[in-house]
Design a protein around this motif. Structure first.
Motif, mmCIF file in Angstrom:
data_model
loop_
_atom_site.group_PDB
_atom_site.id
_atom_site.type_symbol
_atom_site.label_atom_id
_atom_site.label_comp_id
_atom_site.label_asym_id
_atom_site.label_seq_id
_atom_site.Cartn_x
_atom_site.Cartn_y
_atom_site.Cartn_z
ATOM 1 N N ALA A 136 33.730 93.019 60.065
ATOM 2 C CA ALA A 136 32.667 93.484 59.864
ATOM 3 C C ALA A 136 31.960 93.971 58.789
ATOM 4 N N GLY A 137 32.187 93.163 57.553
ATOM 5 C CA GLY A 137 31.554 93.369 56.408
ATOM 6 C C GLY A 137 32.355 94.033 55.415
ATOM 7 N N ASP A 138 32.013 94.087 53.846
ATOM 8 C CA ASP A 138 32.529 94.548 52.731
ATOM 9 C C ASP A 138 34.029 93.986 52.424
ATOM 10 N N GLN A 139 34.149 93.038 51.671
ATOM 11 C CA GLN A 139 35.143 92.118 51.355
ATOM 12 C C GLN A 139 35.218 92.310 49.762
ATOM 13 N N ALA A 140 36.362 92.460 49.242
ATOM 14 C CA ALA A 140 36.592 92.345 47.880
ATOM 15 C C ALA A 140 36.419 93.451 47.003
ATOM 16 N N ALA A 170 30.895 89.145 58.904
ATOM 17 C CA ALA A 170 29.522 89.623 58.895
ATOM 18 C C ALA A 170 29.294 89.999 57.282
ATOM 19 N N PRO A 171 28.138 90.164 56.820
ATOM 20 C CA PRO A 171 28.030 90.577 55.351
ATOM 21 C C PRO A 171 27.773 92.106 55.654
ATOM 22 N N GLY A 172 28.279 92.837 54.226
ATOM 23 C CA GLY A 172 27.939 94.260 54.017
ATOM 24 C C GLY A 172 27.464 94.447 52.907
ATOM 25 N N PHE A 256 28.542 92.342 66.263
ATOM 26 C CA PHE A 256 28.996 92.936 65.238
ATOM 27 C C PHE A 256 28.307 92.887 64.039
ATOM 28 N N ALA A 257 28.186 93.890 63.064
ATOM 29 C CA ALA A 257 27.534 93.879 62.065
ATOM 30 C C ALA A 257 28.382 94.993 61.163
ATOM 31 N N HIS A 258 27.734 95.478 59.975
ATOM 32 C CA HIS A 258 28.518 96.181 59.059
ATOM 33 C C HIS A 258 28.187 97.730 59.215
ATOM 34 N N ARG A 259 26.931 98.135 59.399
ATOM 35 C CA ARG A 259 26.380 99.561 59.395
ATOM 36 C C ARG A 259 26.605 99.956 60.903
ATOM 37 N N PRO A 260 27.021 101.349 61.131
ATOM 38 C CA PRO A 260 27.088 101.850 62.511
ATOM 39 C C PRO A 260 25.838 102.218 63.019
ATOM 40 N N HIS A 306 31.899 99.982 57.757
ATOM 41 C CA HIS A 306 31.003 101.069 56.545
ATOM 42 C C HIS A 306 31.578 102.346 56.629
ATOM 43 N N ARG A 307 31.918 103.014 57.511
ATOM 44 C CA ARG A 307 32.454 104.103 57.490
ATOM 45 C C ARG A 307 34.012 103.966 57.457
ATOM 46 N N HIS A 308 34.839 104.192 56.676
ATOM 47 C CA HIS A 308 36.173 103.993 56.483
ATOM 48 C C HIS A 308 37.066 104.845 57.200
ATOM 49 N N ASN A 309 36.799 104.559 58.722
ATOM 50 C CA ASN A 309 37.818 105.193 59.491
ATOM 51 C C ASN A 309 37.805 104.659 60.699
ATOM 52 N N TYR A 310 38.074 105.068 61.920
ATOM 53 C CA TYR A 310 37.968 104.537 63.212
ATOM 54 C C TYR A 310 37.219 105.511 64.030
#
Length: 439
Positions: A136-140, A170-172, A256-260, A306-310
Motif C-alpha cells: 500500500a505505497g511508500d517504497q524506498a 499502489a503509489p504513495g 487498497f491505496a496509500h492514505r487512510p 501512510h500511518r506507520h502502525n496497524y
C-alpha cells in the motif's frame, strides 16, 4: 513480478545498466526441467531519472504464457548482448491452487533503512503459501533520491522477495517525485491497460473470489489536478460497477491505496483534514471522494498505509461506527498496514486530550504485516509482529473473521439509508451520495 487475472500468467521486469539486444525469460516446472518455455522480448526502454545526474537504467518487461495451476515454477531472465546471453540467478514462484480459497499479504511503508519486516516478508515469499503481496505505497524513501540511484538500491534490496512472489503495488506520497516517474516505470508491469486506466498508478484484477482495486490516493493532494481527480473517480466508479455486477463469481471487493480514510489519533492532520479529503473530496472541487463510491458499490474492505502502525476499524461510514460485528457487515471496514518498517519509525496512538473514536476496533504501534485468507464466504484477517531487534516473527496481535452469505442480494432488494433518510429502490448514482446498505 505481478499477476494477470487469476494468476493465469505473470509479468516480470528486470533492469540493466547497459542497453542490450534482447531480453529473455525462460521458465519450467520445478519437477520437469525438460518442459522449458522461453519468451523473448526485444530491448526495453531507457528510464532516465529527472535529477541533475540523469541516471539511466534500461527496463525490460517479459510475460509468461498460460501457466499450469498448483505448480512451482523455476525461472531465469537473460540479457542478450551480441552472441552472449547473461543469465540471472534462478528464482521460483508458485501458481494458484485449484482450491477456491487463497491467502495474500498486505503491508506498506518500507525503505532500505529500518526495514524491520524484511526478514518476515522474505520468509513468507519463500513459503509458497501466499499468492501475492498487496503493497500500500511508500517504497524506498525515496526512489528518486541520490539522482535516482536509491531506486536501484531498493529494488536490489527487495529483489529476492519481488522475484519470488507477485507484488501488486499502489503509489504513495513518497513516490510522487517527477510525476511518479520511478513508480510508473519500475511498476509498469501492473495490469493497468487491462483495467482501462492510462498509467500504472491505478488498476484492478480478479483473483478467485476477490476483485482487488489499486487506487492512487495522491490524486486528491498536491500532485493531482481536478481533471485527474475526475478521471480517477470516473474510472473507479466504472470498475466497481462491473465488479458489483459480478458478485456471483467474485463476492469480495477490496480497494487498497496509500492514505487512510480513518485513523487515530484524531488530532493528526493525516487523520483530520487529509482523511476528510480522502472520504469526501477536495474543497476546491465538487467531485466527491472515496467513501460514497465505497458505500454505493458495497466495497467490503479498504487497505492502506501512510500511518506507520496497524489499526483496524469496525464497519464505518460518515465518521461513525455502524456495526461492531463483521457478520454481514452493513458497510466497509479499513485496515491500516503501514508498519513494515522505515527510517521514520512507528506512529504513536497516545493522546491524553482526544479520545479514540468508537469506530477504532484495535490498534498496534509496533512493526508487523497482515495476512488475509479469502474464501467465497469468509475473510480471515491476521496481523503479526515483526520484532524490532532482528525482524523475526513475533506473536499474532490481531485476528478477525468477516462472514457473508455466498451470493449477496442485489442492491435494489436491500434497504438503503442515504444521509440518514431511508429510501426504497435503487441506490443513488451520484458520486457524492452518502448511503449505507442494510440487508
Amino acid at each position: 513480478m505481478t499477476w494477470q487475472n487469476d494468476g493465469e500468467a505473470c509479468r516480470i521486469q528486470f533492469a540493466t545498466h547497459e542497453e542490450i539486444d534482447d531480453a529473455v525469460l525462460r521458465y519450467w516446472p520445478e519437477d520437469d526441467d525438460k518442459d522449458l518455455t522461453t519468451t523473448i522480448v526485444k530491448r526495453g526502454w531507457a528510464f532516465i531519472d529527472g535529477g541533475e545526474g540523469h541516471h539511466t537504467v534500461y527496463l525490460h518487461n517479459l510475460e509468461s504464457r498460460s501457466l499450469e495451476k498448483e505448480t512451482i515454477y523455476m525461472y531465469q531472465v537473460g540479457s542478450v548482448k551480441g552472441e552472449e546471453t547473461f543469465w540471472s540467478d534462478i528464482y521460483t514462484f508458485h501458481t494458484p491452487s485449484e482450491d477456491d480459497s487463497f491467502e495474500f499479504v498486505a503491508t506498506g511503508d518500507m525503505g532500505t533503512s529500518n526495514a524491520v519486516s524484511m526478514p518476515n516478508l522474505l520468509r513468507v515469499a519463500n513459503q509458497h503459501r501466499y499468492d501475492f503481496i498487496a503493497f500500500a505505497g511508500d517504497q524506498a524513501y525515496d526512489m528518486a533520491d541520490f539522482n535516482g540511484t536509491k531506486g536501484d538500491e531498493y529494488m536490489n534490496f527487495v529483489q529476492d522477495i519481488y522475484a519470488t512472489i507477485p507484488v501488486m503495488a499502489a503509489p504513495g506520497n513518497h513516490e510522487y517525485t517527477y510525476n511518479f516517474s520511478h513508480y510508473k516505470n519500475r511498476f509498469s508491469i501492473n495490469p493497468y491497460l487491462e483495467s482501462g486506466f492510462e498509467d500504472p498508478t491505478m488498476y484492478s484484477f480478479d483473483y478467485k473470489s476477490l476483485h482487488l482495486v489499486s487506487f492512487s490516493s495522491e490524486v486528491f493532494f498536491d500532485q493531482g489536478s481536478p481533471e485527474q481527480i475526475q478521471t480517477a473517480l470516473h474510472w473507479l466508479n466504472e470498475d466497481l460497477t462491473k465488479a458489483n455486477a459480478n458478485r456471483h463469481q467474485r463476492p469480495w471487493i477490496m480497494v487498497f491505496a496509500h492514505r487512510p480514510l480513518y485513523c487515530s489519533p484524531s488530532e493528526s492532520e493525516d487523520c483530520t483534514w487529509k482523511a476528510n479529503t480522502m472520504r469526501y473530496g477536495r474543497n476546491d472541487t465538487d467531485l466527491g471522494g472515496l467513501e460514497a463510491l465505497f458505500l454505493k458499490h458495497r466495497v467490503d474492505a479498504y487497505i492502506c498505509g501512510h500511518r506507520h502502525n496497524y489499526e483496524r476499524t469496525y464497519p464505518v461510514a460518515h465518521d461513525q461506527r455502524v456495526a461492531t460485528s463483521y457478520y454481514q457487515p452493513p458497510s466497509y471496514f479499513q485496515l491500516v498496514v503501514g508498519n513494515a518498517g522505515n527510517f521514520q519509525g512507528t506512529d504513536s496512538f497516545v493522546n491524553d486530550t482526544v479520545p479514540i473514536a468508537d469506530w477504532s476496533a484495535l490498534r498496534y504501534e509496533g512493526y508487523g504485516f497482515s495476512t488475509i485468507k479469502v474464501s467465497p464466504t469468509k475473510l480471515y484477517i491476521s496481523h503479526y509482529q515483526s520484532l524490532p531487534k532482528d525482524g523475526t516473527l513475533g506473536q499474532m496481535v490481531d485476528r478477525v473473521v468477516v462472514r457473508k452469505s455466498r451470493y449477496p442480494p442485489i442492491a435494489g432488494s436491500r434497504r438503503v439509508f442515504c444521509n440518514n433518510m431511508e429510501e426504497s429502490g435503487q441506490m443513488k448514482t451520484s458520486a457524492t451520495a452518502s448511503c449505507i446498505l442494510h440487508p
